[in-house]
Design a protein around this motif. Structure first.
Motif, PDB file in Angstrom:
ATOM      1  N   ALA A  58       1.377   9.151  -6.196  1.00  0.00           N
ATOM      2  CA  ALA A  58       2.289  10.132  -5.808  1.00  0.00           C
ATOM      3  C   ALA A  58       3.569   9.231  -5.162  1.00  0.00           C
ATOM      4  O   ALA A  58       4.756   9.329  -5.293  1.00  0.00           O
ATOM      5  CB  ALA A  58       1.705  11.085  -4.543  1.00  0.00           C
ATOM      6  N   LEU A  59       3.326   8.251  -4.534  1.00  0.00           N
ATOM      7  CA  LEU A  59       4.449   7.179  -4.079  1.00  0.00           C
ATOM      8  C   LEU A  59       4.985   6.582  -5.178  1.00  0.00           C
ATOM      9  O   LEU A  59       6.347   6.562  -4.770  1.00  0.00           O
ATOM     10  CB  LEU A  59       3.828   6.406  -2.997  1.00  0.00           C
ATOM     11  CG  LEU A  59       3.388   6.623  -1.760  1.00  0.00           C
ATOM     12  CD1 LEU A  59       2.319   5.596  -0.993  1.00  0.00           C
ATOM     13  CD2 LEU A  59       4.381   7.277  -0.657  1.00  0.00           C
ATOM     14  N   ARG A  60       4.591   5.866  -5.779  1.00  0.00           N
ATOM     15  CA  ARG A  60       5.319   5.033  -6.743  1.00  0.00           C
ATOM     16  C   ARG A  60       5.147   5.481  -8.370  1.00  0.00           C
ATOM     17  O   ARG A  60       5.785   4.685  -9.240  1.00  0.00           O
ATOM     18  CB  ARG A  60       4.971   3.608  -6.541  1.00  0.00           C
ATOM     19  CG  ARG A  60       3.803   3.197  -6.738  1.00  0.00           C
ATOM     20  CD  ARG A  60       3.321   1.760  -6.290  1.00  0.00           C
ATOM     21  NE  ARG A  60       2.052   1.482  -6.549  1.00  0.00           N
ATOM     22  CZ  ARG A  60       1.519   0.867  -7.716  1.00  0.00           C
ATOM     23  NH1 ARG A  60       2.247   0.735  -8.632  1.00  0.00           N
ATOM     24  NH2 ARG A  60       0.251   0.371  -7.591  1.00  0.00           N
ATOM     25  N   GLY A  61       4.538   6.574  -8.828  1.00  0.00           N
ATOM     26  CA  GLY A  61       4.441   6.982  -9.940  1.00  0.00           C
ATOM     27  C   GLY A  61       3.354   5.912 -10.921  1.00  0.00           C
ATOM     28  O   GLY A  61       3.554   5.928 -12.346  1.00  0.00           O
ATOM     29  N   ALA A  62       2.539   5.078 -10.051  1.00  0.00           N
ATOM     30  CA  ALA A  62       1.547   4.158 -11.161  1.00  0.00           C
ATOM     31  C   ALA A  62       0.597   3.965  -9.995  1.00  0.00           C
ATOM     32  O   ALA A  62       0.592   4.188  -8.943  1.00  0.00           O
ATOM     33  CB  ALA A  62       2.553   2.904 -11.347  1.00  0.00           C
ATOM     34  N   VAL A  63      -0.436   3.268 -10.749  1.00  0.00           N
ATOM     35  CA  VAL A  63      -1.627   2.837 -10.150  1.00  0.00           C
ATOM     36  C   VAL A  63      -1.806   1.288 -10.350  1.00  0.00           C
ATOM     37  O   VAL A  63      -1.152   0.782 -11.168  1.00  0.00           O
ATOM     38  CB  VAL A  63      -2.835   3.560 -10.259  1.00  0.00           C
ATOM     39  CG1 VAL A  63      -2.821   5.113  -9.649  1.00  0.00           C
ATOM     40  CG2 VAL A  63      -2.992   3.693 -11.832  1.00  0.00           C
ATOM     41  N   ASP A  64      -2.942   0.917  -9.670  1.00  0.00           N
ATOM     42  CA  ASP A  64      -2.791  -0.957  -9.635  1.00  0.00           C
ATOM     43  C   ASP A  64      -3.828  -1.017 -10.716  1.00  0.00           C
ATOM     44  O   ASP A  64      -4.516  -2.265 -10.597  1.00  0.00           O
ATOM     45  CB  ASP A  64      -3.290  -1.507  -8.403  1.00  0.00           C
ATOM     46  CG  ASP A  64      -4.559  -0.854  -7.761  1.00  0.00           C
ATOM     47  OD1 ASP A  64      -5.361  -0.037  -8.516  1.00  0.00           O
ATOM     48  OD2 ASP A  64      -4.855  -1.318  -6.777  1.00  0.00           O
ATOM     49  N   TRP A  65      -4.174  -0.656 -11.894  1.00  0.00           N
ATOM     50  CA  TRP A  65      -5.045  -1.201 -12.864  1.00  0.00           C
ATOM     51  C   TRP A  65      -4.353  -0.843 -14.217  1.00  0.00           C
ATOM     52  O   TRP A  65      -3.346  -0.028 -14.267  1.00  0.00           O
ATOM     53  CB  TRP A  65      -6.428  -0.574 -13.001  1.00  0.00           C
ATOM     54  CG  TRP A  65      -6.611   0.878 -13.375  1.00  0.00           C
ATOM     55  CD1 TRP A  65      -6.806   1.618 -14.479  1.00  0.00           C
ATOM     56  CD2 TRP A  65      -6.613   2.121 -12.319  1.00  0.00           C
ATOM     57  NE1 TRP A  65      -6.957   2.964 -14.396  1.00  0.00           N
ATOM     58  CE2 TRP A  65      -6.931   3.207 -13.057  1.00  0.00           C
ATOM     59  CE3 TRP A  65      -6.492   2.108 -10.984  1.00  0.00           C
ATOM     60  CZ2 TRP A  65      -6.954   4.479 -12.338  1.00  0.00           C
ATOM     61  CZ3 TRP A  65      -6.590   3.381 -10.348  1.00  0.00           C
ATOM     62  CH2 TRP A  65      -6.705   4.484 -11.198  1.00  0.00           C
TER      63      TRP A  65
END
Length: 498
Positions: free
Chosen positions: A457-464
């Protein structure tokens, strides 16, 4: 993400927000301003029954939004995994809003959640859909009700098609026109849903007409199918014949809500292993249908063509969504070879041997019942993850992240359907969670799942790593530590079904 310590002090004043239809009054819970039962459309009754949603008329004064609005779901629905109460009333097309900053000066990301329930049940009055933890983490949450069952999705000769889908779009239009007043940014809207709600957000992602309404998607345990115009009409005519009415708006309006539900009862989804066989062969019969208008082609085909390719997507399932349907059959299944059961469940011979080979380790370790349950899970849910991620990976710029929720319920013995929902919302203290997640559900797992949703929601991406050509890396959410890890072959077991 763990709750703030110490807790935010209580606020005595009630927040009031001006919407396009009028002002609404909510209430504070610590740092979360909560608004319940805000109508986004006119009550779908009388001349509006079986019609497209109509924006709500303006009201005078300040409308109370401190109690749950009426729900399209009616009465008790039996034992369910998620507590989803029914609320009586006529004005059933509502949203609930949870925000840390009910002011037009804010520009926070927004998460719009569409509940599940096989398109025939479900309620935004569920304590599991409480957006307070997202609000704590700087995200405005809007939960959406929509017409269910035949009212929302049944074919009627002279009625608009896919009325439930039109409700989702009307609610998202309401968000575009109103969420700024609640502190949200209409240019940063993530849509999310679980089960039928997961199918809903994928349907919206695949629809050209909906592209302006959101910017990212999180699909949990999505069930999708292909109902052709011909099949939809045949089902609608059959239900009308059962009800002994003409398949027209006038015919259906002559019936009570209960009579409509009874007439369409044969179209409702599975409840046991026998029902699973019917759904595996025919798919859901109450669901969004291709209509040549709003929905022009099946979801996967549309996504493969590149519709929605500019929207980041996170998609995944629990490991054993519907394996619990074999619980009553474990004793006799232990003596039955797996292959004949898979044949009865509709797995073609050409796919049977590759599928058994890909899942041999599961069968050796957990037995026939687990293998059968996994096949039902794979056929109804997990294969869609691989199909959609692979289709989008072939489109330039289409970012797709896959995950598995692998933690096993200590009370049910499976990583089963709905188990991930309270972790997604980070509401482990909510009513009913202990029945499916035990008395001490792991907070680190909620931190990982909920934290990933906040990231999207915050940045349009996840960390994998996203899926890409030659790469099928997925995040595995599990416990004990690490609560999440990466796995390159997380969905290899379903590839023979794709």
């Amino acid at each position: 993400m763990t709750p703030s310590t110490p807790a935010d002090p209580p606020r005595l004043e009630q927040p009031v927000v001006a919407t396009t239809a009028g002002r609404v009054r909510g209430f504070w819970r610590g740092g979360c301003a909560t608004f319940l039962g805000i109508p986004y459309a006119q009550p779908p009754v009388g001349p509006l029954r079986f019609q497209a949603p109509v924006p709500h008329e303006p009201w005078e004064g300040v409308r109370d939004a401190t109690t749950q609005g009426a729900t399209p779901q009616r009465g008790a629905t039996g034992i369910t995994l998620i507590p989803e109460p029914s609320v009586p009333g006529r004005s059933t097309l509502n949203v609930n809003v949870f925000t840390p900053s009910p002011s037009p000066d804010g520009a926070l990301p927004v998460l719009v959640y569409i509940h599940g329930g096989a398109y025939v049940s479900g309620s935004i009055a569920s304590p599991w859909y409480d957006g307070r933890s997202f609000a704590r983490d700087g995200v405005v949450v809007v939960t959406v009700s929509y017409r269910l069952g035949f009212d929302g999705f049944g074919w009627i000769a002279d009625a608009p098609s896919n009325r439930g889908v039109r409700d989702w779009m009307a609610a998202l239009e309401w968000v575009q026109g109103n969420v700024r007043a609640f502190g949200g940014d209409p240019d940063r809207v993530t849509i999310a849903g679980q089960s039928a709600g997961g199918g809903a957000v994928l349907t919206l992602l695949s629809m050209p007409a909906a592209q302006h309404l959101f910017h990212a998607v999180w699909a949990m345990s999505a069930t999708i199918g292909v109902i052709t115009p011909e099949e939809s009409e045949a089902d609608g005519r059959r239900a009308a014949a059962v009800a002994r009415v003409e398949p027209t708006v006038a015919g259906w309006r002559a019936l009570t809500e209960r009579q409509v539900r009874d007439a369409a009862a044969d179209l409702v989804a599975m409840r046991d292993l026998h029902g699973a066989q019917a759904v595996l062969s025919d798919g859901l019969r109450i669901a969004p249908a291709v209509d040549g208008d709003l929905i022009r082609e099946p979801v996967v085909r549309s996504l493969a063509r590149g519709v929605g390719a500019d929207k980041p997507l996170v998609i995944g399932t629990t490991d054993d969504e519907f394996s619990m349907i074999v619980d009553d059959h474990r004793r006799w299944l232990r003596w039955v070879p797996v292959a004949p059961v898979l044949a009865v469940l509709g797995l073609p011979r050409r796919r049977r041997r590759p599928y058994l080979a890909a899942n041999a380790a599961l069968r050796r370790e957990h037995g026939t019942a687990a293998a059968i349950g996994r096949f039902v899970t794979d056929a109804l849910f997990r294969r869609h993850v691989a199909r959609i991620a692979r289709a989008r990976a072939a489109r330039p710029g289409a970012a797709t992240w896959a995950y598995r929720f692998a933690w096993v319920s200590p009370t049910r013995g499976w990583s089963l359907h709905c188990l991930d929902v309270p972790f997604f919302f980070d509401v482990l203290d909510a009513e009913g969670v202990e029945l499916i997640a035990g008395d001490d559900p792991p907070q680190p797992l909620a931190d990982a799942v909920h934290g990933a949703a906040v990231d999207l929601a915050l940045r349009g991406a996840v960390d994998w790593d996203p899926w890409a050509a030659g790469s099928t890396m997925s995040r595995v959410f599990d416990h004990p530590a690490p609560a999440s890890r990466e796995q390159a072959d997380a969905y290899d077991g379903v590839l023979p079904l794709t």
